[in-house]
Scaffold this active site. Sequence first.
Site, short mmCIF file in Angstrom:
data_model
loop_
_atom_site.label_atom_id
_atom_site.label_comp_id
_atom_site.label_asym_id
_atom_site.label_seq_id
_atom_site.Cartn_x
_atom_site.Cartn_y
_atom_site.Cartn_z
N CYS A 69 0.82 -1.21 0.00
CA CYS A 69 0.00 0.00 0.00
C CYS A 69 0.86 1.26 0.00
CB CYS A 69 -0.95 0.01 1.20
SG CYS A 69 -0.10 -0.07 2.79
N GLY B 208 -7.48 -9.67 3.72
CA GLY B 208 -6.10 -10.02 3.39
C GLY B 208 -5.25 -9.86 4.63
#
Length: 365
Positions: free
Chosen positions: A46, A179
Amino acid sequence: MISLMGIRRDIPIQIREAFTIKKKRKNEILNELMKYFDEVIILTTCNRTEIYVDSKLNKEEVIDVIFKTIGWNDELKPFIFYVEEEKAYRHLFRLACGYHSRIVGEDQILGQIKNVYIESLEEGTCSGELGRLFQEGITCGKKFRTEAKLFEIPVSSISVAISIMLKEKCKKVMVIGYGEIGRLAVKYLLSHKVENIYLVVREPGKIKDLHEENVKIINFKEKNQFIQEVDSIISCTNAPHAVVLKDDIVERRETLSIFDMAVPRDVEVEVGLLNKVKVYNIDEISEVDDENKALRVQRMSEYKYIYEEYLKEYEKTAPKEAYYTFYRIESVPLFLSSHKVKINRPKHTTYPIGELVKLKISGEK
């Protein structure tokens, strides 16, 4: 030669989103890049996109191949960094130890490095020196984590988000995505005895590890039936599009805090403009002041010798690269005398004066 091209840390999330590599395209890109490079590993999280390669191409050629293969706009080139050999090794070892994490010392990155190494190994794109570099980097990160014991000073993006949530006295939470970050979110929420957790996934039947009575597992079609009941949302999917839309949220009496942990962002920008709704993106979460940060920085400074030792040992065995270049024959004697390098060519070879010749030069550039 091993080199690394990545996106700079100081760029805003809007630009980082443009560098996103969709998960379903990753293996396709790996195999396409292998037409140009000897080895490739792609690390995407991310907060970062980094591509490690072992190749005989120069800097400009490596960057051009990567941009063309992935389909990135050339206007994004000012937002990248590129390093080779020792600087690339150092970056990976420091990364595995958590020095480059937005929240210093966060060890989630070590697992991510291990995962991409295994994925690339299975795909057949890192079976040589680059693979060995990653093996050493992972071993270095493990030793650092064990000896520095940073787990004694807990801090991570998701723990910061949940800390904010608890301070705001949120009791009903929706977690979107299951996740790595989603699992941590549910784990932390359960440990803090949050009243109700709604977990949104595409296939609820596949979740076999959650049996707590206060966890309700729902699919995306059911999401909006419960979104009005919650005080907070943690969204952490790999979706290439927004999954929390302005139209999903009706007018509220109580404040709704949304923590968007994804890149590209999961939450539509317009959601943040709604009354009684506050959206935190990953950059804002990472910047939250935490009393443990100073302690982590101090401890990491004390244990930096670990990655320095691993770096030193790796460099001893790292192959010295040979590189090719072109010289006019009359310039070769001057070049040799000034650089003290070895030229690999057959003995007694003669060239016409002024002819361009390709010479293989071993040693340091």
